[in-house]
Design an enzyme around this catalytic site. Structure first.
Site, PDB file in Angstrom:
ATOM      1  N   CYS A 142      17.985  21.958   2.875  1.00  0.00           N
ATOM      2  CA  CYS A 142      17.951  20.568   3.330  1.00  0.00           C
ATOM      3  C   CYS A 142      18.905  19.709   2.516  1.00  0.00           C
ATOM      4  CB  CYS A 142      16.545  19.996   3.222  1.00  0.00           C
ATOM      5  SG  CYS A 142      15.273  21.223   3.167  1.00  0.00           S
TER       6      CYS A 142
ATOM      7  N   GLN B  82       6.826  28.510   1.153  1.00  0.00           N
ATOM      8  CA  GLN B  82       7.655  29.693   0.880  1.00  0.00           C
ATOM      9  C   GLN B  82       6.832  30.937   0.576  1.00  0.00           C
ATOM     10  OE1 GLN B  82      10.824  30.160   1.263  1.00  0.00           O
ATOM     11  NE2 GLN B  82      11.567  28.068   1.491  1.00  0.00           N
TER      12      GLN B  82
ATOM     13  N   GLY C 103       6.296  22.139   7.710  1.00  0.00           N
ATOM     14  CA  GLY C 103       5.899  22.011   6.316  1.00  0.00           C
ATOM     15  C   GLY C 103       6.052  20.583   5.807  1.00  0.00           C
TER      16      GLY C 103
ATOM     17  N   SER D  80       4.312  26.669   6.888  1.00  0.00           N
ATOM     18  CA  SER D  80       5.303  26.372   7.925  1.00  0.00           C
ATOM     19  C   SER D  80       5.626  27.654   8.692  1.00  0.00           C
ATOM     20  CB  SER D  80       6.562  25.822   7.257  1.00  0.00           C
ATOM     21  OG  SER D  80       7.595  25.680   8.190  1.00  0.00           O
TER      22      SER D  80
HETATM   23  N1  PLP Z   1       8.256  22.980   1.273  1.00  0.00           N
HETATM   24  C1  PLP Z   1       9.067  23.970   0.864  1.00  0.00           C
HETATM   25  C2  PLP Z   1       8.790  24.647  -0.445  1.00  0.00           C
HETATM   26  C3  PLP Z   1      10.147  24.359   1.652  1.00  0.00           C
HETATM   27  O1  PLP Z   1      10.946  25.334   1.233  1.00  0.00           O
HETATM   28  C4  PLP Z   1      10.380  23.696   2.874  1.00  0.00           C
HETATM   29  C5  PLP Z   1      11.551  24.053   3.708  1.00  0.00           C
HETATM   30  O2  PLP Z   1      12.577  24.462   3.216  1.00  0.00           O
HETATM   31  C6  PLP Z   1       9.481  22.684   3.260  1.00  0.00           C
HETATM   32  C7  PLP Z   1       8.439  22.361   2.436  1.00  0.00           C
HETATM   33  C8  PLP Z   1       9.648  21.975   4.562  1.00  0.00           C
HETATM   34  O3  PLP Z   1       9.207  22.771   5.627  1.00  0.00           O
HETATM   35  P1  PLP Z   1       9.707  22.497   7.120  1.00  0.00           P
HETATM   36  O4  PLP Z   1      11.119  22.961   7.184  1.00  0.00           O
HETATM   37  O5  PLP Z   1       8.790  23.320   7.969  1.00  0.00           O
HETATM   38  O6  PLP Z   1       9.549  21.044   7.367  1.00  0.00           O
END
Ligand code: PLP
Length: 385
Positions: free
Chosen positions: A324, A177, A69, A197
């Site tokens: 994160c 999400q 993502g 993702s």
């Molecule tokens: N966007 C949102 C809303 C997310 O919740 C996340 C991950 O927590 C991401 C992007 C990033 O995705 P990825 O973990 O696949 O890099």
């Protein structure tokens, strides 16, 4: 162990593991090779591409496989403004975007682009008037997420898409999400780019995709071979792509079989049970326009990280804010943007349920959590006066 952190990542679904296995064994070909082994991989990758495009409602669209993502968001956020530099240098995002959108926008701002960050209300919904007023003839991109990862609030993407379409501005939505959990049909919603993702759906980590409506052009971020029609250099991660395809299939099947409705009713049971048993709890986010499995609760008087550790010791996995950013001491930018009080922000825990959650687990949580909250409140660890 009770796992209630599906928004951070989902366990890999057994059907996904089964689908991936041959591509980690005999079907190892490089999808760009012209021989039989390569063609086998190419065929499988293209069938996932077609499946995902169909799930989005646009078999004619383009889909670029990415490493997840974050890369899909970066590709949209940087790739579009860099490609449309001659047309304008202004982009608009919301204050509650994931860092995968916020940070590339900030990086562009450092490079001379102008970025407007639109506020949200106390339930996390974007202020549509402010969004409309921010648009100028130099605006090239609006990026507003479909569903927020911390509180689950769904954004009015149809209205935003309409606003963008009327002005000839491209609209990107981060559906990392929501994809597979909330309807998102690009025939109904005027959205030009969508990020997804694999690992939020029961697929493997390290794979995602960016959808582009036919005719949308962008500047690639990864320059390499002619992979992904020149939009993303690098040998395709075939096992991951197959896993994401299987996860999409499983999720859509579960949707039809009522699994999401079950997840929502378990979430509602957890929400009402916590409210009944624990004084001074506040639920954050929109009461209805919310992801089915997400419950963000402020336990007033608790320090969320202390509570998280106490729950962890009791075998319950939850999260404070975005996965994160956990470990960081900064308050959640999402809850700050919603204007919550410091005690609400400090005591906020995210429960996120998914396909593997059972009603037995929720009942066990409802027994275990109240005395733990009581203890943490009493201990007052880390709570400022
Ligand atoms: N966007 C949102 C809303 C997310 O919740 C996340 C991950 O927590 C991401 C992007 C990033 O995705 P990825 O973990 O696949 O890099």
């Amino acid at each position: 162990m009770i796992y209630l952190d599906y928004n951070a990542t989902s366990p890999v679904h057994p059907e996904v593991r089964r689908a991936m296995a041959p591509f980690l064994e005999e079907a190892f070909g490089n999808a760009s090779s012209l021989h039989a082994k390569g063609r086998e991989s190419r065929g499988a990758v293209e069938s996932v591409r077609a499946k995902v495009l169909k799930a989005l409602g646009d078999p004619e669209g383009q889909l670029v496989f990415t490493s997840g993502g974050t890369e899909a968001d970066n590709l949209a956020l940087k790739g579009i403004p860099l490609c449309l530099k001659d047309k304008g240098s202004h982009l608009v995002i919301s204050a509650v975007e994931h860092h995968a959108v916020l940070n590339p926008a900030q990086a562009l701002a450092q490079d001379g682009f102008s970025v407007t960050v639109v506020p949200v209300d106390d339930q996390g919904r974007v202020d549509l008037e402010a969004l409309k007023e921010s648009l100028t003839p130099r605006t090239v991109l609006i990026s507003v997420m479909h569903a927020n990862n911390e509180v689950g609030t769904l954004q009015p993407i149809e209205e935003i898409g309409q606003m963008a379409r009327e002005r000839g501005i491209l609209f990107h939505t981060d559906a990392v999400q929501s994809f597979g959990k909330e309807p998102l049909d690009v025939r109904q919603i005027p959205v030009d780019l969508v990020s997804i993702s694999g690992h939020k759906l029961g697929g493997p980590k390290g794979v995602g995709a960016l959808y582009l409506r036919k005719g949308v052009r962008l500047r690639p971020l990864l320059h390499g071979g002619p992979h992904e029609h020149g939009l993303r250099g690098g040998t395709e991660g075939v096992p991951g792509i197959i896993g994401m395809g299987a996860a999409v299939e499983v999720t859509l099947k579960e949707q039809r079989e009522g699994v999401l409705a079950k997840v929502k009713s378990l979430r509602d049971r957890l929400e009402s049970g916590l409210r009944e048993r624990i004084p001074e709890v506040k639920v954050n986010g929109h009461p209805e326009e919310r992801l089915p499995g997400t419950l963000n609760v402020s336990f007033i008087g608790c320090h969320a990280e202390t509570l998280l550790m106490a729950l962890d010791l009791a075998g319950i996995c939850v999260s404070t804010g975005a996965a994160c950013s956990s470990g960081a001491t900064e308050p959640s930018h999402v809850l700050v943007a919603m204007g919550l009080s410091p005690s609400q922000i400090q005591g906020s825990i995210r429960f996120s349920l998914g396909w593997g959650t059972s009603s037995g687990e929720i009942e066990e949580c409802l027994e275990k959590i109240p005395p733990i909250v009581e203890r943490v409140r009493h201990a007052k660890v880390g709570v400022s006066p």
